[in-house]
Scaffold this motif. Structure first.
Motif, PDB file in Angstrom:
ATOM      1  N   UNK A 267       6.993   1.324  -2.590  1.00  0.00           N
ATOM      2  CA  UNK A 267       5.816   2.164  -2.364  1.00  0.00           C
ATOM      3  C   UNK A 267       5.224   2.753  -3.647  1.00  0.00           C
ATOM      4  N   UNK A 268       5.276   2.013  -4.714  1.00  0.00           N
ATOM      5  CA  UNK A 268       4.629   2.440  -5.945  1.00  0.00           C
ATOM      6  C   UNK A 268       4.009   1.237  -6.642  1.00  0.00           C
ATOM      7  N   UNK A 296       6.825  -3.701  -1.523  1.00  0.00           N
ATOM      8  CA  UNK A 296       5.827  -3.612  -0.452  1.00  0.00           C
ATOM      9  C   UNK A 296       4.468  -3.140  -0.969  1.00  0.00           C
ATOM     10  N   UNK A 297       4.261  -3.265  -2.252  1.00  0.00           N
ATOM     11  CA  UNK A 297       2.976  -2.958  -2.885  1.00  0.00           C
ATOM     12  C   UNK A 297       2.658  -4.046  -3.896  1.00  0.00           C
ATOM     13  N   UNK A 329      -1.608   1.476   1.000  1.00  0.00           N
ATOM     14  CA  UNK A 329      -1.171   0.692  -0.164  1.00  0.00           C
ATOM     15  C   UNK A 329      -0.159  -0.391   0.197  1.00  0.00           C
ATOM     16  N   UNK A 330       0.416  -0.337   1.414  1.00  0.00           N
ATOM     17  CA  UNK A 330       1.318  -1.404   1.869  1.00  0.00           C
ATOM     18  C   UNK A 330       0.571  -2.572   2.498  1.00  0.00           C
ATOM     19  N   UNK A 331      -0.728  -2.419   2.688  1.00  0.00           N
ATOM     20  CA  UNK A 331      -1.502  -3.401   3.442  1.00  0.00           C
ATOM     21  C   UNK A 331      -2.316  -4.326   2.554  1.00  0.00           C
ATOM     22  N   UNK A 332      -2.114  -4.222   1.247  1.00  0.00           N
ATOM     23  CA  UNK A 332      -2.786  -5.098   0.283  1.00  0.00           C
ATOM     24  C   UNK A 332      -1.704  -5.788  -0.552  1.00  0.00           C
ATOM     25  N   UNK A 396       1.438   7.496   8.363  1.00  0.00           N
ATOM     26  CA  UNK A 396       1.824   7.329   6.965  1.00  0.00           C
ATOM     27  C   UNK A 396       1.327   8.476   6.117  1.00  0.00           C
ATOM     28  N   UNK A 397       1.514   8.355   4.826  1.00  0.00           N
ATOM     29  CA  UNK A 397       1.061   9.401   3.900  1.00  0.00           C
ATOM     30  C   UNK A 397      -0.309   9.106   3.310  1.00  0.00           C
ATOM     31  N   UNK A 398      -0.738   7.836   3.355  1.00  0.00           N
ATOM     32  CA  UNK A 398      -2.056   7.435   2.832  1.00  0.00           C
ATOM     33  C   UNK A 398      -2.720   6.579   3.888  1.00  0.00           C
ATOM     34  N   UNK A 399      -3.450   7.226   4.765  1.00  0.00           N
ATOM     35  CA  UNK A 399      -3.929   6.534   5.964  1.00  0.00           C
ATOM     36  C   UNK A 399      -5.423   6.234   5.976  1.00  0.00           C
TER      37      UNK A 399
END
Length: 423
Positions: A267-268, A296-297, A329-332, A396-399
């Motif tokens: 996640x970074x 995952x990023x 950020x996990x979806x790209x 999530x934290x960034x939605x």
């Protein structure tokens, strides 16, 4: 009037001179010969004709050998991924994952070599899990394999932190499952091995006359351990002596070495110094391309220059290929895309057209509906506007999500010079 014999002879002599003169004139016009040449000389002296000079022939230079490669990150089969596949299944089917990947199929099929990080095991002796219920345990149905093989992938790496989620017996079953698929479909499978001998059997695949060796390593296995006496083998990143030996051996057996490295902090977008250091070691040992995964990023990428001046390339993290995570950020993710070129005369290897295609994991609310992976060129502002991540549970934290946010994520994680946005 009759001519006397002497006058007749004289007349004949004059006629002969006239005839000879006529022939001589004709010869001068057509053949360009000298007036002093006689017809008798032309008939008695053999004419020699010089053979035409042949132009020296040059052998055509053979074309360089070229292999087009594409890769993808974590094939992460969450609960909502296989529930989508369950809804798509036809009569008599349990799951159909193929529609989830349909928008990127043309890219995978176009490659000479397509590489996928298979993040989850496949064990039919255990329950299907996809991190549902809060437990980060993964086990996927066999239809996952059918889908990604049909998609066009032919190299599968298995070295990841979820290998022992259901124990060593489930891992062994998964290894044997993929080995059987490899025999049936001419696949290359690596990263988790039945024993030490299997782990040291360097996988080499010849494509378009170029031999490519594949290696795969993992950073950890989520704190699980193999039971005492278990022969199964996964090579870990800290085993640098083994990695060095295998890369050097692979370089002797093949023209190109591609390493899958499961590493980094989840996640970074930041690349840790220890990964940069290990990447440099791998390239200097002989790795030509490093395909990073696990975070995952999507993360940055760069050339690494060896001590002898030659270069290798590292993609520090490809991110997710498919998933149902709930942070934007996990979806790209990114799909490495490059050509291996072997010079036809020198045998020298170079990498050309190196870059990555951004891939977007799309779903909509409720229940992660209409799940699918898209290349950037097929995604649209309209799809971004209806993305379900702002409403997904667990939160999530960034939605937030929009076309601008999507492009910000890409620009933050991928250098502009390597972005392939139109493929």
């Amino acid at each position: 009037m009759k001519l006397r014999k002497g006058r007749a002879a004289a007349a004949l002599a004059v006629l002969a001179v006239i005839l000879v003169s006529g022939v001589s004139c004709a010869t001068r016009v057509v053949g360009g010969g000298s007036s002093e040449e006689s017809s008798s000389e032309k008939s008695t002296v053999p004419q020699t004709t010089e053979a035409p000079t042949e132009e020296p022939t040059t052998e055509p230079v053979p074309e360089d050998k070229r292999v087009h490669v594409i890769a993808a990150g974590d094939n992460l089969i969450h609960y909502s991924v296989y529930k989508n596949a369950e809804k798509l299944a036809g009569p008599g089917e349990n799951f159909d994952f193929k529609p989830l990947y349909k928008n990127v199929k043309y890219l995978i099929e176009d490659a000479d070599v397509a590489i996928l990080n298979q993040e989850t095991i496949i064990s039919q002796s255990n329950e299907i899990r996809g991190a549902n219920g809060g437990a980060l345990l993964f086990n996927s149905p066999p239809e996952v394999a059918d889908a990604v093989i049909d998609l066009g992938f032919d190299v599968f790496t298995m070295a990841n932190n979820h290998l022992l989620d259901f124990g060593s017996d489930a891992l062994e079953e998964s290894i044997r499952f993929w080995n059987q698929k490899a025999e049936e479909n001419d696949l290359t499978v690596l990263g988790a091995y039945l024993n030490e001998e299997d782990a040291n059997n360097i996988r080499v695949r010849e494509v378009n006359g170029v031999k490519i060796a594949f290696l795969a390593y993992a950073e950890h296995i989520n704190g699980f351990e193999f039971p005492a006496g278990c022969p199964l083998r996964v090579v870990m990143n800290y085993e640098e002596d083994v990695i060095e030996r295998q890369i050097k051996e692979a370089k002797e057996k093949a023209d190109v070495v591609i390493v899958s490295a499961h590493w980094g902090v989840e996640d970074t977008h930041l690349v840790s110094e220890d990964r940069i250091e290990l990447a440099n070691k791998m390239v200097n040992w002989g790795a030509d391309v490093i395909l990073g995964c696990h975070t995952h990023t999507a993360e940055t990428m760069e050339w690494i220059t060896r001590d002898d001046g030659t270069k290798g390339f590292v993609f520090y993290s490809m991110g997710n290929f498919i998933c149902c995570q709930t942070d934007n950020f996990n979806l790209v993710g990114e799909m490495p895309d490059f050509d291996i070129v072997m010079d036809s005369e020198t045998g020298e290897i170079t990498l050309e057209n190196v870059g990555a295609i951004p891939n977007i994991i799309h779903y909509e609310s409720p229940d992660f509906a209409n799940l699918g992976v898209y290349p950037y060129s097929k995604y649209t502002p309209e799809l971004a506007a209806v993305h379900g991540v702002p409403y997904a549970i667990p939160q999530g934290s960034s939605t937030s999500f929009s076309w601008d946010i999507l492009n910000d994520i890409i620009n933050e994680s991928m250098p502009a010079e390597f972005q392939k946005l139109d493929k």
